[in-house]
Design an enzyme around this catalytic site. Structure first.
Site, PDB file in Angstrom:
ATOM      1  N   GLU A 150       9.592 -25.716  31.372  1.00 54.28           N
ATOM      2  CA  GLU A 150       9.582 -26.895  30.510  1.00 54.28           C
ATOM      3  C   GLU A 150       8.448 -27.880  30.837  1.00 54.28           C
ATOM      4  O   GLU A 150       8.697 -29.057  31.107  1.00 54.28           O
ATOM      5  CB  GLU A 150      10.949 -27.591  30.566  1.00 54.28           C
ATOM      6  CG  GLU A 150      12.075 -26.668  30.124  1.00 54.28           C
ATOM      7  CD  GLU A 150      13.473 -27.246  30.316  1.00 54.28           C
ATOM      8  OE1 GLU A 150      13.586 -28.403  30.782  1.00 54.28           O
ATOM      9  OE2 GLU A 150      14.449 -26.546  30.011  1.00 54.28           O
ATOM     10  N   ASN A 191       8.224 -20.919  30.898  1.00 54.77           N
ATOM     11  CA  ASN A 191       9.444 -20.916  30.084  1.00 54.77           C
ATOM     12  C   ASN A 191       9.651 -22.310  29.485  1.00 54.77           C
ATOM     13  O   ASN A 191       9.486 -23.317  30.181  1.00 54.77           O
ATOM     14  CB  ASN A 191      10.627 -20.546  31.001  1.00 54.77           C
ATOM     15  CG  ASN A 191      11.923 -20.306  30.265  1.00 54.77           C
ATOM     16  OD1 ASN A 191      11.960 -19.519  29.324  1.00 54.77           O
ATOM     17  ND2 ASN A 191      12.988 -20.958  30.698  1.00 54.77           N
ATOM     18  N   HIS A 227      17.682 -22.099  22.696  1.00 54.41           N
ATOM     19  CA  HIS A 227      18.944 -22.831  22.556  1.00 54.41           C
ATOM     20  C   HIS A 227      18.960 -23.372  21.126  1.00 54.41           C
ATOM     21  O   HIS A 227      18.387 -24.425  20.834  1.00 54.41           O
ATOM     22  CB  HIS A 227      19.033 -23.962  23.570  1.00 54.41           C
ATOM     23  CG  HIS A 227      19.103 -23.507  24.987  1.00 54.41           C
ATOM     24  ND1 HIS A 227      20.158 -22.758  25.474  1.00 54.41           N
ATOM     25  CD2 HIS A 227      18.247 -23.683  26.032  1.00 54.41           C
ATOM     26  CE1 HIS A 227      19.948 -22.501  26.758  1.00 54.41           C
ATOM     27  NE2 HIS A 227      18.800 -23.040  27.121  1.00 54.41           N
ATOM     28  N   GLU A 255      17.066 -17.699  27.049  1.00 51.80           N
ATOM     29  CA  GLU A 255      18.291 -18.494  27.226  1.00 51.80           C
ATOM     30  C   GLU A 255      19.042 -18.639  25.908  1.00 51.80           C
ATOM     31  O   GLU A 255      19.547 -19.707  25.567  1.00 51.80           O
ATOM     32  CB  GLU A 255      17.945 -19.880  27.800  1.00 51.80           C
ATOM     33  CG  GLU A 255      17.148 -19.818  29.095  1.00 51.80           C
ATOM     34  CD  GLU A 255      16.827 -21.188  29.680  1.00 51.80           C
ATOM     35  OE1 GLU A 255      17.536 -22.175  29.354  1.00 51.80           O
ATOM     36  OE2 GLU A 255      15.878 -21.276  30.476  1.00 51.80           O
ATOM     37  N   ASP A 257      21.405 -19.098  23.006  1.00 49.70           N
ATOM     38  CA  ASP A 257      22.756 -19.401  22.530  1.00 49.70           C
ATOM     39  C   ASP A 257      22.608 -20.136  21.203  1.00 49.70           C
ATOM     40  O   ASP A 257      21.553 -20.695  20.896  1.00 49.70           O
ATOM     41  CB  ASP A 257      23.605 -20.188  23.541  1.00 49.70           C
ATOM     42  CG  ASP A 257      22.920 -21.437  24.094  1.00 49.70           C
ATOM     43  OD1 ASP A 257      22.133 -22.075  23.365  1.00 49.70           O
ATOM     44  OD2 ASP A 257      23.178 -21.778  25.260  1.00 49.70           O
TER      45      ASP A 257
END
Length: 445
Positions: A150, A191, A227, A255, A257
């Protein structure tokens, strides 16, 4: 390593239905497409049904928190590798890769680090030593590292962090170089989130990777966290994956979801299935999209509910480890099962709600409802009843209650929807009354 038959047997023993256990595991479907299918895990939960599903369905594990700096070195010079070691050992026993997460981040750092007064030289030494220590410890055991996590703001500028402020933009190149030296075989990634589609942030990441490649800095891949929110898969996802691949790096969905406003219903779950299928299909379509990892595979181990109040149900399995339509969205995109089985119904009467009056005075009373399960479990609940004597709820806690006329409906709060087999949860309320206060019949749904 679990054979397919052994995996099916383990899941059947854990109460998963024959139809579910017979599906080709996602890890095998992914392998046939040249994709690694992973999940983030919590080390302490890698037993029982959780461990069985994690071992049978996935061939890559990401420690959710166990390898972050605050977890491994909470006090300077004092290390705790217990959970990280546990996850690595589980992965090795189940023929799985491990994705290391994460070495350089602005969050979840130990207080001794964030509260320190460091010169640039001291900060660089601390970071290099951390990378050498952690990557060196697991040398040869980690397939890929999310080295830098990030680094960008939404507008594509660099995020103001301990590392950027203390070391400048080259903290990224330094971290990658140090990680390569510590384990030459591990793939090294940057990432970030909200970089799934083509936008200012993903373009900044693209330009950084291009620059690093041109400078000869070791960079093997980019991680798109994904996400996502229900119905909001970026239309440029595949295009974005392809442009990174065209730079000569791998891409991983790291990641994934897809959260929805609660409560979940059939329409939302169908949309979630379509969204999971779309993300997986975008990865399948690009040869250099090598890994698709979900951020927790079961709703009982998801960060979403506590981070985004009112949202949840974000993963491919419900809290009882039953595959949701989302699971079959992934499976379909990988060429597997296309039919979602009907939902399983708990045994009749296995979960009940009991209404009681705790205290009562001349104008009001305090009530309590306890939801209990024996022989089943719940991931969410709603209790309804109809008052017969004009009672009126004025306040509730541990549930959201609404009343229309005499009809009352109370649904779980975000933090107490799960009722385990053999367990219970309660909520309470204050209400007014006049004349009489008979106990109503309650219905649990």
């Amino acid at each position: 390593m679990l054979t397919a038959a052994a995996a099916a047997g383990a899941l059947l023993g854990a109460g998963v239905t024959t139809a579910q256990a017979a599906d080709t595991p996602l890890r095998d479907l992914g392998a046939a497409k040249g994709k690694v299918i992973g999940t983030a895990v919590t080390g302490s939960k890698l037993t029982g049904t959780y461990g069985d599903v994690a071992g049978a369905q996935f061939n890559s594990l990401t420690p959710g928190n166990a390898m972050k700096w605050g977890s491994v070195e909470p006090t300077q010079g004092t290390f705790n590798w217990a959970e990280a070691d546990q996850i690595v050992a589980f992965a090795q026993a189940h023929n799985q890769q491990v994705r290391g997460h994460t070495l350089v981040w602005h969050s979840q750092n130990p207080s001794w680090l964030t509260n320190g007064s460091w010169t640039s030289a001291q900060l660089g030494t601390l970071l290099q030593n951390h990378i050498n220590t952690e990557v060196g410890r697991y040398k040869g055991e980690i397939a890929a590292w999310d080295v830098v996590n990030e680094p960008f703001n939404e507008d594509g500028t660099y995020r103001s962090t301990l590392w950027y402020n203390g070391l400048g933009t080259d903290y990224i190149a330094s971290a990658l170089t140090w990680a390569r030296a510590a384990d030459p075989a591990a793939k090294l990634y940057i990432n970030d989130y909200n970089v799934e589609g083509v936008n200012a942030k993903s373009t900044a990441l693209y330009n950084l990777v291009k620059s690093l490649k041109e400078r000869g800095v070791p960079i093997d891949g980019v991680g798109l966290q994904a996400h996502l929110i229900l119905g909001q898969v970026p239309s440029t996802l595949q295009q974005n994956i392809q442009r990174f691949a065209d730079l000569g790096v791998d891409v991983a969905i790291t990641e994934l979801d897809i959260r929805m406003a609660l409560p979940a219903d059939a329409t939302k779950l169908a949309q979630q299935k379509a969204d999971y299928k779309a993300v997986t299909a975008a990865c399948v379509a690009v040869a250099r999209c090598v890994n698709l990892t979900v951020w927790g595979f079961t709703d009982s181990d998801s960060w979403v509910d506590s981070t985004f109040p009112g949202y949840g149900a974000a993963t491919p399995y419900d809290a009882n480890y039953a595959p949701k339509p989302a699971y079959y969205g992934i499976s379909e995109a990988l060429g597997g099962t296309t039919t979602t089985p009907p939902p399983t119904t708990p045994p009749s009467g296995a979960c009940t709600a009991a209404y009681s009056v705790g205290s009562q005075w001349n104008t009001g009373f305090t009530g309590n409802v306890t939801i209990s399960c024996s022989g089943a479990s719940l991931s969410s609940w709603k209790v309804t009843w109809t008052y017969g004597a004009g009672q009126q709820i004025t306040q509730a806690w541990n549930a959201t209650c609404t009343q229309s006329g005499a009809a009352v409906s109370c649904a779980n709060a975000s933090y107490n929807g799960t009722v385990p087999d053999g367990g219970s949860v309660s909520f309470g309320f204050n209400a007014s009354w006049s004349g009489s206060n008979p106990v109503p019949a309650v219905t649990l749904s």
